[in-house]
Design a protein around this motif. Structure first.
Motif, PDB file in Angstrom:
ATOM      1  N   GLY A  60      -3.959  17.342  -3.590  1.00  0.00           N
ATOM      2  CA  GLY A  60      -3.257  17.871  -3.282  1.00  0.00           C
ATOM      3  C   GLY A  60      -3.544  19.433  -1.777  1.00  0.00           C
ATOM      4  O   GLY A  60      -2.808  20.096  -1.126  1.00  0.00           O
ATOM      5  N   GLN A  61      -4.832  18.506  -1.498  1.00  0.00           N
ATOM      6  CA  GLN A  61      -4.796  19.781  -0.205  1.00  0.00           C
ATOM      7  C   GLN A  61      -4.763  19.044   1.236  1.00  0.00           C
ATOM      8  O   GLN A  61      -4.863  18.065   1.629  1.00  0.00           O
ATOM      9  CB  GLN A  61      -6.104  20.422  -0.415  1.00  0.00           C
ATOM     10  CG  GLN A  61      -7.381  20.868  -2.137  1.00  0.00           C
ATOM     11  CD  GLN A  61      -8.468  20.937  -1.559  1.00  0.00           C
ATOM     12  OE1 GLN A  61      -8.766  22.259  -1.444  1.00  0.00           O
ATOM     13  NE2 GLN A  61      -9.271  20.168  -2.752  1.00  0.00           N
ATOM     14  N   VAL A  83      -4.223  21.789   8.726  1.00  0.00           N
ATOM     15  CA  VAL A  83      -3.571  22.779   9.845  1.00  0.00           C
ATOM     16  C   VAL A  83      -4.534  22.414  11.131  1.00  0.00           C
ATOM     17  O   VAL A  83      -5.173  21.886  11.506  1.00  0.00           O
ATOM     18  CB  VAL A  83      -4.529  24.063   9.075  1.00  0.00           C
ATOM     19  CG1 VAL A  83      -4.169  24.881   9.858  1.00  0.00           C
ATOM     20  CG2 VAL A  83      -3.752  24.116   7.941  1.00  0.00           C
ATOM     21  N   GLY A  84      -3.233  22.524  12.109  1.00  0.00           N
ATOM     22  CA  GLY A  84      -3.991  22.608  13.832  1.00  0.00           C
ATOM     23  C   GLY A  84      -3.760  21.489  14.368  1.00  0.00           C
ATOM     24  O   GLY A  84      -4.090  21.140  14.943  1.00  0.00           O
ATOM     25  N   THR A  85      -3.543  20.366  12.947  1.00  0.00           N
ATOM     26  CA  THR A  85      -3.478  18.271  13.636  1.00  0.00           C
ATOM     27  C   THR A  85      -1.898  18.523  14.347  1.00  0.00           C
ATOM     28  O   THR A  85      -1.045  18.905  14.465  1.00  0.00           O
ATOM     29  CB  THR A  85      -3.351  17.784  12.361  1.00  0.00           C
ATOM     30  OG1 THR A  85      -4.491  18.040  12.018  1.00  0.00           O
ATOM     31  CG2 THR A  85      -3.638  16.734  13.057  1.00  0.00           C
ATOM     32  N   GLY A 113      -0.554  23.063   7.144  1.00  0.00           N
ATOM     33  CA  GLY A 113      -0.821  22.759   5.803  1.00  0.00           C
ATOM     34  C   GLY A 113       0.564  22.724   5.220  1.00  0.00           C
ATOM     35  O   GLY A 113      -0.322  22.587   3.865  1.00  0.00           O
ATOM     36  N   ALA A 114       1.517  22.009   5.272  1.00  0.00           N
ATOM     37  CA  ALA A 114       2.935  22.684   4.740  1.00  0.00           C
ATOM     38  C   ALA A 114       3.969  21.722   4.849  1.00  0.00           C
ATOM     39  O   ALA A 114       3.715  21.017   6.321  1.00  0.00           O
ATOM     40  CB  ALA A 114       3.548  24.017   3.799  1.00  0.00           C
ATOM     41  N   ALA A 115       4.775  20.904   4.271  1.00  0.00           N
ATOM     42  CA  ALA A 115       5.500  20.251   4.705  1.00  0.00           C
ATOM     43  C   ALA A 115       7.110  20.903   5.594  1.00  0.00           C
ATOM     44  O   ALA A 115       7.515  21.930   5.041  1.00  0.00           O
ATOM     45  CB  ALA A 115       6.641  19.894   3.854  1.00  0.00           C
TER      46      ALA A 115
END
Length: 335
Positions: free
Chosen positions: A153-154, A240-242, A304-306
């Motif tokens: 889940g990460q 994150v950051g992608t 990092g989240a939806a």
């Protein structure tokens, strides 16, 4: 012996007692040197190669740790060798972690069994029995296998991740104890292991997911309606950051987001629609986005989240025969 270096001349008739004294002194020095104590050595000495749980790009990992023990005793050795992780950095004993160059954490856990049900902790070390015959410099060896799993889940940024366990121990479990100790005494003998650093590494590649949150439904329309619009949303989850770029492709393959809907069999009417971003009057949303360029698509950066992104659909005219019309739009996520 230094006697050959003596040049003193004896007078004739002088007693030769000094020669006897010199010989006795040499013998005494030899005796002192012969019995001078040497540095103490453990009766059983065990060591291990570097311990490194390398997950690579996988979610699970295995490390086969090679150990070697050497005995220096007239007594056989029968003991339990143990491998215990120490103090994790970063993270906590309950949640060890690795981190990348920007400090992003990737959590994982270690286990003693391939089913990943038996945790590897200082209170629950990996163990293996060791039996060695008496001997001087007799060596034996074996392996201890440990297992790891990245916590599920990460969603983290791509890159290399590194973590450490400081004060890790390859040692022994004394009789009546469950603690893994780097050195124990068994009767008059000393068993010695090692304390060191345990490393964990991983490489995370950018991994994004995308899903549709519903259909864009115009509902029931009249043949006199014009310039209708509706909307729906898609969900994007990237590390994150992608950076990512989204293209939309109607079933007719039009790269400018201009699609057509089809009715039931025998109905040749094909109502045309336009895909747009930002609003019903916003820019067209087509399919020229690539991994490095937004083109006529929509760009975003992972949190990092939806993240929900709205898609607008416009229908300029309803001058078509009554029927149920639909089309399928393919969402292409580039990152």
């Amino acid at each position: 012996m230094p006697i050959a270096m003596v040049t003193r001349r004896m007078d004739q008739g002088q007693p030769a007692t000094w020669v006897k004294s010199l010989l006795l002194l040499g013998a005494l020095l030899f005796a002192l040197l012969a019995f001078y104590p040497q540095q103490a050595r453990a009766n059983l000495d065990c060591s291990v190669a570097n311990v490194n749980m390398d997950f690579g790009t996988a979610e699970t990992g295995t490390d086969v740790v090679s150990w070697t023990c050497t005995i220096y005793s007239d007594n056989p050795a029968n003991t339990t060798l143990c491998l215990s992780p120490g103090d994790p950095y970063p993270g906590t004993p309950d949640a060890p972690a690795m981190q990348n160059s920007t400090g992003t954490l990737l959590y994982y856990h270690l286990f003693r069994d391939p089913g990943l049900t038996q945790p590897l902790t200082p209170a629950e070390p990996a163990t293996v029995p060791v039996s060695m015959p008496a001997g001087i410099g007799v060596t034996t060896g074996g392996t201890i296998t440990i297992y790891g799993r990245i916590d599920p889940g990460q969603t983290v940024a791509s890159g290399d991740y590194v973590g450490d366990f400081f004060n890790s121990v390859l040692g022994f479990i004394a009789e009546g104890s469950s603690e893994c100790q780097s050195s124990i005494q068994v009767g008059d003998e000393i068993y010695t292991g090692r304390a060191g650093t345990f490393e964990a590494t991983a490489n995370r590649e950018a991994s994004c997911t995308i899903s549709a949150l519903g259909d864009a439904d115009f509902g029931n329309v009249l043949q006199t309606d014009t310039n209708l619009s509706t909307s729906t949303q898609i969900s994007v989850n990237c590390p994150v950051g992608t950076a990512y770029f989204i293209g939309l492709e109607p079933s007719n393959g039009n790269d400018d987001g201009a699609g057509v809907m089809a009715g039931s069999a025998g109905n040749s009417d094909t109502p045309g629609y336009q895909l747009r971003s930002a609003s019903a009057t916003g820019p067209i949303w087509g399919n020229s986005a690539t991994e490095t360029s937004v083109g006529n698509g929509v760009a975003g950066t992972g949190t990092g989240a939806a993240d929900a992104i709205s898609v607008f659909v416009t229908l300029p005219s309803t001058a078509f025969r009554p029927d149920s019309y639909s089309d399928v739009v393919t969402v292409n996520l580039n990152f």
